[in-house]
Motif scaffolding. Structure first.
Motif: not given
Length: 186
Positions: A168-174
């Motif tokens: 979830s964090y990775h997708h948010a950052v992207k």
């Protein structure tokens, strides 16, 4: 180490009926600022954040007898605060008879017109990007980025696996990076 000692002291005060009020006062004193900013990043408005912070502490006080100490106090308080945010945002969305884009535009206008917002252009772009995220991704991003919270602690708050939170964090950052990149090109 000091925070662990504070937590132990507060828990001890909460266990005794004669000192429960004193323990709760310490909770409010210790956690108000960080909870306020977490809530504020979700709802954007100072007034709404203040109201939700107050609601969070009212619910915590009412339910203090049910706190079993299985989680840290901060984890328990964050869970209450995030549930308050979700309830508030869902009510706002249900009350709005406008499209999601219009709701985001309204939230952005609220932020830009907020006398308490003193961010620069980059901070405003980040806030705009955060508005494009689904609520859970926004919460995960805020806890990780601003609070530097460990995934294990977030897992207790959300009741979700560490792997799901990392994703979830990775997708948010992207999504944020893509939004800011597009915003700067325009």
């Amino acid at each position: 180490m000091e925070q662990q000692d504070d937590e132990r002291e507060i828990r001890a005060l909460l266990q005794d009926e004669t000192t429960v009020r004193q323990g709760f006062e310490l909770i409010v004193k210790q956690y108000s600022e960080q909870l306020y900013w977490q809530i504020r990043r979700m709802v954007l408005s100072h007034e709404d954040a203040d109201d939700l912070l107050q609601n969070t502490f009212v619910k915590a006080w009412i339910n203090i007898g049910y706190f079993r100490g299985e989680a840290k106090l901060s984890t328990w308080l964050y869970r209450i605060a995030l549930n308050e945010c979700l309830t508030f945002l869902n009510k706002q969305r249900a009350a709005a008879t406008v499209s999601l884009d219009d709701a985001d535009a309204s939230a952005l206008q609220k932020l830009e017109g907020d006398a308490y917002f003193n961010g620069d252009k980059v901070q405003l772009a980040l806030q705009k990007a955060l508005l494009t995220l689904p609520e859970k991704q926004r919460m995960v991003f805020n806890l990780k980025y601003y609070q530097e919270m460990k995934y294990e602690e977030m897992s207790e708050i959300f009741g979700t696996s560490v792997g799901a939170l990392k994703a979830s964090y990775h997708h948010a950052v992207k999504k944020i990076a893509k939004f800011i990149e597009e915003e700067c090109v325009e």
